[in-house]
Design a protein around this motif. Sequence first.
Motif, PDB file in Angstrom:
ATOM      1  N   SER A 128      -3.246   1.315  -8.464  1.00 52.20           N
ATOM      2  CA  SER A 128      -4.816   1.585  -8.075  1.00 52.20           C
ATOM      3  C   SER A 128      -4.982   3.060  -8.172  1.00 52.20           C
ATOM      4  CB  SER A 128      -4.836   1.322  -6.713  1.00 52.20           C
ATOM      5  OG  SER A 128      -4.372   1.932  -5.694  1.00 52.20           O
ATOM      6  N   LEU A 129      -3.917   4.013  -8.199  1.00 51.15           N
ATOM      7  CA  LEU A 129      -4.035   5.408  -8.288  1.00 51.15           C
ATOM      8  C   LEU A 129      -3.821   6.129  -9.749  1.00 51.15           C
ATOM      9  CD1 LEU A 129      -2.297   6.526  -5.254  1.00 51.15           C
ATOM     10  CD2 LEU A 129      -4.488   6.091  -5.585  1.00 51.15           C
ATOM     11  N   MET A 130      -3.896   4.979 -10.843  1.00 49.17           N
ATOM     12  CA  MET A 130      -3.857   5.389 -11.927  1.00 49.17           C
ATOM     13  C   MET A 130      -5.228   5.452 -12.798  1.00 49.17           C
ATOM     14  SD  MET A 130      -0.403   2.811 -13.251  1.00 49.17           S
ATOM     15  CE  MET A 130       1.145   2.703 -12.411  1.00 49.17           C
ATOM     16  N   PRO A 131      -5.187   6.002 -14.013  1.00 51.26           N
ATOM     17  CA  PRO A 131      -6.552   5.929 -14.616  1.00 51.26           C
ATOM     18  C   PRO A 131      -6.839   4.765 -14.960  1.00 51.26           C
ATOM     19  CG  PRO A 131      -5.168   7.646 -15.331  1.00 51.26           C
ATOM     20  CD  PRO A 131      -4.496   7.140 -14.479  1.00 51.26           C
ATOM     21  N   ALA A 132      -6.003   3.797 -15.113  1.00 56.19           N
ATOM     22  CA  ALA A 132      -6.569   2.313 -15.512  1.00 56.19           C
ATOM     23  C   ALA A 132      -7.238   1.850 -14.610  1.00 56.19           C
ATOM     24  CB  ALA A 132      -5.360   1.675 -15.504  1.00 56.19           C
ATOM     25  N   LEU A 186       4.394  -3.043   3.453  1.00 54.01           N
ATOM     26  CA  LEU A 186       3.934  -2.257   4.539  1.00 54.01           C
ATOM     27  C   LEU A 186       3.410  -0.713   3.784  1.00 54.01           C
ATOM     28  CD1 LEU A 186       6.891  -2.351   6.889  1.00 54.01           C
ATOM     29  CD2 LEU A 186       4.220  -2.867   7.481  1.00 54.01           C
ATOM     30  N   ARG A 187       4.273  -0.326   2.888  1.00 55.53           N
ATOM     31  CA  ARG A 187       3.538   0.932   1.859  1.00 55.53           C
ATOM     32  C   ARG A 187       2.288   0.528   1.276  1.00 55.53           C
ATOM     33  NH1 ARG A 187       4.789   3.729  -3.705  1.00 55.53           N
ATOM     34  NH2 ARG A 187       3.099   5.342  -3.261  1.00 55.53           N
ATOM     35  N   GLY A 188       2.044  -0.438   0.641  1.00 53.55           N
ATOM     36  CA  GLY A 188       0.965  -0.775   0.010  1.00 53.55           C
ATOM     37  C   GLY A 188       0.799   0.296  -1.256  1.00 53.55           C
ATOM     38  N   ASN A 189      -0.642   0.814  -0.888  1.00 56.31           N
ATOM     39  CA  ASN A 189      -0.999   1.791  -1.629  1.00 56.31           C
ATOM     40  C   ASN A 189      -0.858   3.393  -1.070  1.00 56.31           C
ATOM     41  OD1 ASN A 189      -1.377  -0.111  -3.955  1.00 56.31           O
ATOM     42  ND2 ASN A 189      -3.582  -0.198  -3.216  1.00 56.31           N
TER      43      ASN A 189
END
Length: 234
Positions: A93-97, A138-141
């Motif tokens: 979710s934090l990638m340019p994609a 727990l870490r998720g994004n």
Amino acid sequence: MRKFILAVFFSLTLTAAADADPSTSWRSAKNAADDIIHEGNAHTFYCRCHYTSDEDSDGSGKITDTDICGYVAPDKHKHRAGRVEWEHVVPASLMPARQFPCWTEHDRNYCERNDAAAQVMIFDLHNLVPAIGQVNALRGNDRYAEIEGEVRNFGDCPIEDTRDSFEPGDNQRGDVARIWLYMSDRHGVEIPEAERAMFLRWHENDPVSDWEREKNRRVKAVQGNGNPYVEKAE
């Protein structure tokens, strides 16, 4: 003799990986990570808990004994504490994609199935690590950070987790930093200035390990490119 057998094994498995092309599906990427990249080093990334592969077609596996590694499972997502999952150090979710039409007009799954540029980012083997499923959930994004207070709620596993931040142990910080810096250079992942400074500090304070070098060699053999932040230390 043992070295010869291992050389033959990796030659055969690398050939199989090339045929499967790990960059085209989540299943093939997980299989390559499980069967080739982490062969002989079946320990979870953050907590160093041993796991066994299910030897199936989706890269799944089971944590063998959390008592040995000292992991203590909190209540939330506890049902995932006994299995290994393949975690993106840099979340998809934090990638340019995330901004590609395949995602904005459809969803991540559509991108993974149909967009070659998105696949190259999301399935990059340098960015995949084995994690206890509960830790992954727990870490998720969450982004990585240095969390004040040193409150650790996972037994001997040296991680800290808050609502929106996650801190790895000292011996994983350099690994995390080098993956993020690589993903930024290779795929255009944005890193805020303060976060980049933290990663550069982690990179300096936690030098490249022998396992990182070996993992890099294996990923390069399968995927065709190495991580310069690891290779510069060789």
